[in-house]
Design an enzyme around this catalytic site. Structure first.
Site, PDB file in Angstrom:
ATOM      1  N   CYS A   7      28.303  35.836  37.228  1.00 29.29           N
ATOM      2  CA  CYS A   7      28.266  37.296  37.241  1.00 29.29           C
ATOM      3  C   CYS A   7      26.990  37.802  37.874  1.00 29.29           C
ATOM      4  CB  CYS A   7      28.270  37.822  35.808  1.00 29.29           C
ATOM      5  SG  CYS A   7      29.835  37.745  35.040  1.00 29.29           S
TER       6      CYS A   7
ATOM      7  N   CYS B  37      23.294  48.791  40.855  1.00 29.60           N
ATOM      8  CA  CYS B  37      22.743  48.341  39.567  1.00 29.60           C
ATOM      9  C   CYS B  37      21.544  47.423  39.837  1.00 29.60           C
ATOM     10  CB  CYS B  37      23.807  47.605  38.758  1.00 29.60           C
ATOM     11  SG  CYS B  37      25.259  48.632  38.466  1.00 29.60           S
TER      12      CYS B  37
ATOM     13  N   SER C 104      37.107  45.052  36.029  1.00 30.58           N
ATOM     14  CA  SER C 104      35.805  45.346  35.427  1.00 30.58           C
ATOM     15  C   SER C 104      35.180  46.488  36.218  1.00 30.58           C
ATOM     16  CB  SER C 104      34.912  44.097  35.494  1.00 30.58           C
ATOM     17  OG  SER C 104      33.606  44.399  35.057  1.00 30.58           O
TER      18      SER C 104
ATOM     19  N   GLY D 212      31.492  44.254  44.360  1.00 33.29           N
ATOM     20  CA  GLY D 212      32.026  45.597  44.505  1.00 33.29           C
ATOM     21  C   GLY D 212      32.491  46.250  43.222  1.00 33.29           C
ATOM     22  N   GLU D 213      32.689  47.565  43.295  1.00 36.58           N
ATOM     23  CA  GLU D 213      33.171  48.361  42.182  1.00 36.58           C
ATOM     24  C   GLU D 213      34.648  48.691  42.464  1.00 36.58           C
ATOM     25  OE1 GLU D 213      32.651  49.326  39.179  1.00 36.58           O
ATOM     26  OE2 GLU D 213      34.403  50.617  39.322  1.00 36.58           O
TER      27      GLU D 213
ATOM     28  N   CYS E 208      38.399  35.029  40.574  1.00 36.48           N
ATOM     29  CA  CYS E 208      37.514  36.197  40.499  1.00 36.48           C
ATOM     30  C   CYS E 208      37.429  36.780  41.916  1.00 36.48           C
ATOM     31  CB  CYS E 208      36.149  35.730  39.993  1.00 36.48           C
ATOM     32  SG  CYS E 208      34.924  37.037  39.955  1.00 36.48           S
TER      33      CYS E 208
ATOM     34  N   ASN F  32      21.902  36.644  34.409  1.00 40.06           N
ATOM     35  CA  ASN F  32      21.815  35.524  35.356  1.00 40.06           C
ATOM     36  C   ASN F  32      20.771  35.866  36.414  1.00 40.06           C
ATOM     37  OD1 ASN F  32      23.964  33.889  34.262  1.00 40.06           O
ATOM     38  ND2 ASN F  32      25.367  35.449  35.034  1.00 40.06           N
TER      39      ASN F  32
ATOM     40  N   GLU G 120      33.047  37.041  49.211  1.00 38.28           N
ATOM     41  CA  GLU G 120      32.989  35.920  48.272  1.00 38.28           C
ATOM     42  C   GLU G 120      34.046  36.031  47.182  1.00 38.28           C
ATOM     43  OE1 GLU G 120      28.442  34.629  47.603  1.00 38.28           O
ATOM     44  OE2 GLU G 120      28.791  36.715  48.100  1.00 38.28           O
TER      45      GLU G 120
ATOM     46  N   CYS H 181      28.105  46.660  47.405  1.00 35.14           N
ATOM     47  CA  CYS H 181      28.484  47.640  46.387  1.00 35.14           C
ATOM     48  C   CYS H 181      27.549  48.843  46.497  1.00 35.14           C
ATOM     49  CB  CYS H 181      28.376  47.033  44.986  1.00 35.14           C
ATOM     50  SG  CYS H 181      28.913  48.173  43.682  1.00 35.14           S
TER      51      CYS H 181
ATOM     52  N   CYS I 276      21.730  43.396  39.629  1.00 33.17           N
ATOM     53  CA  CYS I 276      22.882  42.733  40.242  1.00 33.17           C
ATOM     54  C   CYS I 276      22.606  42.442  41.720  1.00 33.17           C
ATOM     55  CB  CYS I 276      24.101  43.637  40.094  1.00 33.17           C
ATOM     56  SG  CYS I 276      25.524  43.110  41.071  1.00 33.17           S
TER      57      CYS I 276
ATOM     58  N   SER J 242      31.459  48.172  31.988  1.00 33.68           N
ATOM     59  CA  SER J 242      30.062  47.733  31.921  1.00 33.68           C
ATOM     60  C   SER J 242      29.224  48.819  31.266  1.00 33.68           C
ATOM     61  CB  SER J 242      29.552  47.448  33.342  1.00 33.68           C
ATOM     62  OG  SER J 242      30.253  46.346  33.867  1.00 33.68           O
ATOM     63  N   LEU J 243      28.768  48.564  30.045  1.00 36.24           N
ATOM     64  CA  LEU J 243      28.030  49.584  29.287  1.00 36.24           C
ATOM     65  C   LEU J 243      26.521  49.341  29.396  1.00 36.24           C
ATOM     66  CD1 LEU J 243      28.541  52.037  27.467  1.00 36.24           C
ATOM     67  CD2 LEU J 243      28.573  50.492  25.508  1.00 36.24           C
ATOM     68  N   HIS J 244      26.089  48.175  28.981  1.00 37.79           N
ATOM     69  CA  HIS J 244      24.719  47.685  29.185  1.00 37.79           C
ATOM     70  C   HIS J 244      23.613  48.414  28.428  1.00 37.79           C
ATOM     71  CE1 HIS J 244      26.782  45.349  32.058  1.00 37.79           C
ATOM     72  NE2 HIS J 244      26.617  46.085  33.114  1.00 37.79           N
TER      73      HIS J 244
HETATM   74  N1  SAH Z   1      31.418  46.292  39.574  1.00 40.09           N
HETATM   75  C1  SAH Z   1      32.043  45.846  38.411  1.00 40.09           C
HETATM   76  C2  SAH Z   1      32.532  44.421  38.466  1.00 40.09           C
HETATM   77  C3  SAH Z   1      31.663  43.369  39.092  1.00 40.09           C
HETATM   78  S1  SAH Z   1      30.304  42.781  38.200  1.00 40.09           S
HETATM   79  C4  SAH Z   1      31.163  46.092  37.197  1.00 40.09           C
HETATM   80  O1  SAH Z   1      29.989  46.357  37.363  1.00 40.09           O
HETATM   81  O2  SAH Z   1      31.673  46.002  36.083  1.00 40.09           O
HETATM   82  C5  SAH Z   1      30.990  41.936  36.778  1.00 40.09           C
HETATM   83  C6  SAH Z   1      30.038  41.931  35.587  1.00 40.09           C
HETATM   84  O3  SAH Z   1      28.841  41.206  35.876  1.00 40.09           O
HETATM   85  C7  SAH Z   1      29.585  43.333  35.201  1.00 40.09           C
HETATM   86  O4  SAH Z   1      29.651  43.547  33.807  1.00 40.09           O
HETATM   87  C8  SAH Z   1      28.150  43.339  35.664  1.00 40.09           C
HETATM   88  O5  SAH Z   1      27.350  44.268  34.998  1.00 40.09           O
HETATM   89  C9  SAH Z   1      27.741  41.920  35.384  1.00 40.09           C
HETATM   90  N2  SAH Z   1      26.503  41.516  36.074  1.00 40.09           N
HETATM   91  C10 SAH Z   1      25.996  42.020  37.222  1.00 40.09           C
HETATM   92  N3  SAH Z   1      24.814  41.412  37.520  1.00 40.09           N
HETATM   93  C11 SAH Z   1      24.582  40.507  36.535  1.00 40.09           C
HETATM   94  C12 SAH Z   1      23.544  39.568  36.293  1.00 40.09           C
HETATM   95  N4  SAH Z   1      22.530  39.408  37.128  1.00 40.09           N
HETATM   96  N5  SAH Z   1      23.624  38.800  35.182  1.00 40.09           N
HETATM   97  C13 SAH Z   1      24.679  38.912  34.342  1.00 40.09           C
HETATM   98  N6  SAH Z   1      25.694  39.778  34.525  1.00 40.09           N
HETATM   99  C14 SAH Z   1      25.651  40.572  35.612  1.00 40.09           C
HETATM  100 FE1  SF4 Z   2      28.299  47.049  41.785  1.00 43.42          FE
HETATM  101 FE2  SF4 Z   2      29.136  45.994  39.469  1.00 43.42          FE
HETATM  102 FE3  SF4 Z   2      26.975  44.975  40.739  1.00 43.42          FE
HETATM  103 FE4  SF4 Z   2      26.845  47.382  39.565  1.00 43.42          FE
HETATM  104  S1  SF4 Z   2      27.164  45.385  38.542  1.00 43.42           S
HETATM  105  S2  SF4 Z   2      26.077  46.865  41.604  1.00 43.42           S
HETATM  106  S3  SF4 Z   2      28.885  48.162  39.940  1.00 43.42           S
HETATM  107  S4  SF4 Z   2      29.062  44.964  41.468  1.00 43.42           S
END
Ligand code: SAH
Ligand code: SF4
Length: 381
Positions: free
Chosen positions: A357, A138, A215, A181-182, A127, A314, A114, A134, A141, A238-240
């Site tokens: 995202c 997480c 990212s 993906g990462e 994007c 989201n 995608e 991945c 996600c 991505s800190l979170h």
């Molecule tokens: N793997 C990388 C890049 C892809 S995700 C990473 O994790 O940074 C891009 C961004 O979307 C990241 O900051 C991720 O944490 C965020 N993201 C993932 N799932 C999400 C969700 N359900 N709602 C909002 N942001 C999300």
């Molecule tokens: Fe992979 Fe980024 Fe999703 Fe985490 S947030 S599972 S690193 S795509």
């Protein structure tokens, strides 16, 4: 190798080539090195400079296929069509919302990939995905919840950009690696694709490094390696969560990489790339959105030149989280603002087509009018 790059630093095949591929398949032009392209053209009785003409055209104009390469003769295009396709990934679906279009591609081994075009006034961003699924897992996600299938090869990454451009006729000014993906887990292929996106024609698409964002979930050795590339890329981490315990609950791989180690690597990147890094922080109701956590975040980042991007969660099937109320989001931001941390709340684009995202999970979008889609929308916070 990809499309015109000298084969000086080959990627170990195990890192990029999916095991399901057949032996000696026809390779697309997008995957061939400059030398290989010259050999291909010579075998068709064509001089080497036609390779430059082809690449120059594709990288400057963006085309969907050979029919668009109007600077080469029709007979040559017909011969090329037989000898090697321009692209490898098959177009599968495009779903357009107001502010984003989600594209679905089928790779040669059948994997679904995608990509998203995101529109804001004066800017079009591509994007891109770097992997099928991945491995980081997480828990909030959709991509992470769908598991890991394989790395993408460099030409599959580049093709996402070129094919979206060719098929939509719209030229993206920016690229973000925020799809599936990462990116630092597939380092070599991602860097190779970035060099192709960044190089001027006929070697690449001439997108400035400052317009390309990686990212990452925060892999310290990957961030240091990226720093060593000396590319002035934008880095988003991505800190979170402001503490290791909460972070490890959200990002399983964070158990191995404490925040302190991630931030040390980020400092090195900032110094070598001369860029201010952005920290991304998904806001999850009742998990990481308290005023105390905002103050902890201030404590963590206050002496560290950076920006903060808050991303309200989201909705994702199978992830039992919800988005904090607007006042909670604003209160969290206000605490960071007061401490002079440059902070934005990201209004995610593409939610109507499940392209925002964290919502990418290798499946077609359900048509907007279907009951399933309406039900899915109703679960959004
Ligand atoms: N793997 C990388 C890049 C892809 S995700 C990473 O994790 O940074 C891009 C961004 O979307 C990241 O900051 C991720 O944490 C965020 N993201 C993932 N799932 C999400 C969700 N359900 N709602 C909002 N942001 C999300
Ligand atoms: Fe992979 Fe980024 Fe999703 Fe985490 S947030 S599972 S690193 S795509």
């Amino acid at each position: 190798m990809v499309w015109g790059m000298k084969n000086t630093n080959p990627i170990p095949p195990s890192a990029t080539v999916p095991p399901t591929r057949t032996a000696n398949p026809v390779r697309p032009v997008s995957a061939l090195s400059e030398d290989e392209l010259v050999v291909l053209f010579k075998s068709l009785g064509e001089p080497a400079f036609r390779v430059t003409q082809l690449r120059e055209f594709v990288f400057r104009k963006g085309v969907a296929g050979y029919e668009g390469v109007t600077n080469l003769s029709k007979p040559l295009r017909a011969k090329l069509e037989q000898a090697a396709p321009l692209y490898e990934m098959e177009f599968s679906q495009a779903s357009a919302g107001d502010d984003a279009t989600k594209w679905l591609w089928k790779a040669r081994d059948g994997a679904l990939i995608e990509s998203v075009q995101i529109r804001v006034p004066g800017r079009l961003t591509s994007c891109l995905s770097s992997q099928v699924g991945c491995a980081m897992g997480c828990v909030f996600c959709a991509t992470g919840l769908s598991g890991f299938e394989r790395h993408l090869q460099a030409h599959e990454i580049l093709e996402q950009y070129l094919q979206m451009w060719g098929r939509s006729g719209q030229h993206a000014t920016h690229v973000v690696f925020m799809g599936m993906g990462e990116p630092l887990h597939n380092f070599d292929a991602v860097i190779q694709a970035i060099h192709m996106l960044n190089a001027p024609p006929p070697k690449g698409c001439a997108i400035g490094a400052r317009r390309i964002t990686i990212s990452t979930v925060g892999i310290p050795q990957g961030i240091r390696r990226l720093a060593g590339e000396r590319l002035q890329l934008e880095l988003a981490v991505s800190l979170h969560a402001p503490d290791d315990e909460t972070r490890a609950k959200l990002i399983p791989v964070a158990r191995r990489h404490p925040i302190r180690e991630v931030m040390d690597a980020v400092r090195e990147f900032s110094r070598l790339a001369r860029r201010i890094v952005t920290y991304e922080y998904v806001l999850l109701s009742g998990v990481n959105d308290s005023e105390e956590q905002a103050r902890e975040l201030v404590g963590l980042l206050k002496d560290h030149p950076c920006k903060v991007n808050l991303i309200p969660f989201n909705a994702v099937d199978g992830a039992a989280f919800s988005r904090p109320a607007l006042e909670v989001q604003e209160r969290f931001k206000a605490i960071l603002d007061k401490a002079h941390l440059p902070t934005t709340i990201r209004f995610s684009k593409g939610r109507a087509v499940d392209a925002a995202c964290g919502q990418l999970r290798r499946r077609a979008t359900v048509p907007q009018s279907s009951p399933e889609h309406v039900a899915a929308q109703n679960t959004m916070p």
